[in-house]
Design an enzyme around this catalytic site. Structure first.
Site, mmCIF file in Angstrom:
data_model
loop_
_atom_site.group_PDB
_atom_site.id
_atom_site.type_symbol
_atom_site.label_atom_id
_atom_site.label_comp_id
_atom_site.label_asym_id
_atom_site.label_seq_id
_atom_site.Cartn_x
_atom_site.Cartn_y
_atom_site.Cartn_z
ATOM 1 N N CYS A 72 -2.419 14.350 6.014
ATOM 2 C CA CYS A 72 -1.770 13.103 6.393
ATOM 3 C C CYS A 72 -0.403 13.229 5.887
ATOM 4 O O CYS A 72 -0.009 13.029 4.861
ATOM 5 C CB CYS A 72 -2.728 11.857 5.900
ATOM 6 S SG CYS A 72 -4.487 12.180 6.355
ATOM 7 N N CYS A 112 -12.696 -2.327 -3.943
ATOM 8 C CA CYS A 112 -12.635 -0.977 -2.957
ATOM 9 C C CYS A 112 -12.333 0.068 -3.765
ATOM 10 O O CYS A 112 -11.094 0.022 -4.503
ATOM 11 C CB CYS A 112 -11.518 -1.436 -1.810
ATOM 12 S SG CYS A 112 -11.322 -0.110 -0.873
#
Ligand code: SAM
Ligand code: DTB
Ligand code: SF4
Length: 331
Positions: A72, A112
């Site tokens: 990425c 998270c």
């Protein structure tokens, strides 16, 4: 205008009609409305579906940092680039739970946990399931982002009590290949389907500011809105600068009103989804963030760091929410 050929469908959430047949021209037409008309429409939709004076506060922890085999082009954690980041192993469960408790004490309602993996190994997934159950035991909502999942892995996470899985489409189908080559957009869509089928809520969004056109940003929203069900959470990240990654060659910080227009368009297209103003708030003025909340953004990450990059200080966030009369669990 509603596109012909595909029908509106019933979404299970409140039995409301949520569209999954958006055309890019419709998204473009909304985005290009006179600013006051766009904001009025977005705020009206927002009020029909949410408390307009509440913003969700989530906290992030990188449970396994760096050394990622994916390429990425925006990411500090990819092993393909020299970003100066030190790779770490998967954290111990006790340390993760201690960090979740601190986040809860600091006002986070959701925790998270993110791992820099292409996909989790089964042994690692057992550890993460253990962490999910323990963090849930603290009374927090849980979210993990671990890369691609098989259907069985998704079921395992559901059984551990996971509330949300974050897996972003990142950008439009056209721009995607300029940013990532090691996994396809279809791979990501497949993982989202496995998550959905396992009964876990979906968190999916993307990044702007990598050199994409406005059309790509809208293409990303159309992709998200036309998934079989709208993601329950839609993170909109503005690229947080990272030295040494290819996106540096193309990056361009979006013009502030372009961000507000995108948030408003997301709000109208996905009326019941929580829209998270995610990475990149460190570059935003208070006034810009206030406009984004008015346009329908209703979630932020709190804490001084996201995964490896900066986020506004907690005091700045609580002061901003205070001045806007916005309720959150941030004291
Ligand atoms: N490795 C997992 C994956 O990509 O599937 C999860 C972690 S990854 C850091 C989660 C998301 O964070 C990415 O999909 C991307 O949208 C966002 N992200 C990563 N680096 C970023 C940056 N520098 N600025 C803004 N957003 C970023
Ligand atoms: C998402 O869309 N944004 C968060 C979360 N999902 C995992 C990650 C932002 C990461 C920003 C770059 C960093 O701090 O490394
Ligand atoms: Fe790896 Fe996720 Fe970063 Fe991509 S975004 S390089 S998958 S950690």
């Amino acid at each position: 205008m509603i596109a012909s050929g595909r029908v509106e469908r019933n979404d299970s959430r409140n039995g409301a009609q949520l569209r999954s047949n958006w055309e890019r021209a419709e998204a473009q037409a909304l985005y290009n409305l006179p600013f006051a008309d766009l904001m009025f429409q977005a705020q009206s939709v927002h009020r029909d579906n949410f408390d307009p004076n509440h913003v969700e506060t989530a906290s992030l922890l990188s449970i396994k940092t760096g050394g990622c085999p994916e390429d990425c082009g925006y990411c500090s954690q990819s092993a393909h680039y020299q970003t100066g980041l030190k790779a770490t192993r998967l954290m111990d469960c006790a340390d993760v739970v201690a960090s979740a408790q601190r986040a809860k004490d600091a006002g986070a309602s959701r925790f998270c946990m993110a791992a820099a993996w292409r996909s989790p190994k089964d042994r690692d997934l057992d550890q993460v399931c253990y962490m999910v159950s323990a963090v849930k035991g603290l009374g927090m909502e849980t979210c993990v982002t671990l890369g691609m999942l098989t259907p069985n892995q998704a079921i395992q996470l559901f059984e551990a009590g996971l509330d949300f899985y974050n897996h972003n489409v990142d950008t439009s189908p056209e721009f995607y290949g300029k940013i990532i080559s090691t996994r396809t957009l279809q791979d990501r869509i497949d993982t989202l389907a496995h998550v959905r089928e396992a009964g876990i809520k979906v968190c999916s969004g993307g990044i702007i500011g990598m050199g994409e056109r406005v059309e790509d940003r809208l293409g990303m929203l159309v992709l998200l809105a036309n998934l079989p069900s709208h993601p329950e959470s839609v993170p909109i990240n503005m690229w947080n600068e990272v030295e040494g990654v290819p996106v540096n060659d193309t990056a361009e910080r979006p013009e502030p009103f372009a961000l507000v227009r995108l948030v408003a368009t997301a709000r109208i297209m996905m009326p019941k989804s929580v829209v998270r103003l995610s990475a990149g708030r460190q570059y935003m003025t208070d006034e810009l963030q206030a406009l984004c909340f008015f346009a329908g953004a209703n979630s932020i990450f709190i804490g001084d760091t996201l995964l490896t990059t900066k986020n506004p200080q907690r005091d700045r966030d609580s002061n901003l929410l205070d001045r806007l009369g916005i309720a959150s669990s941030l004291a």
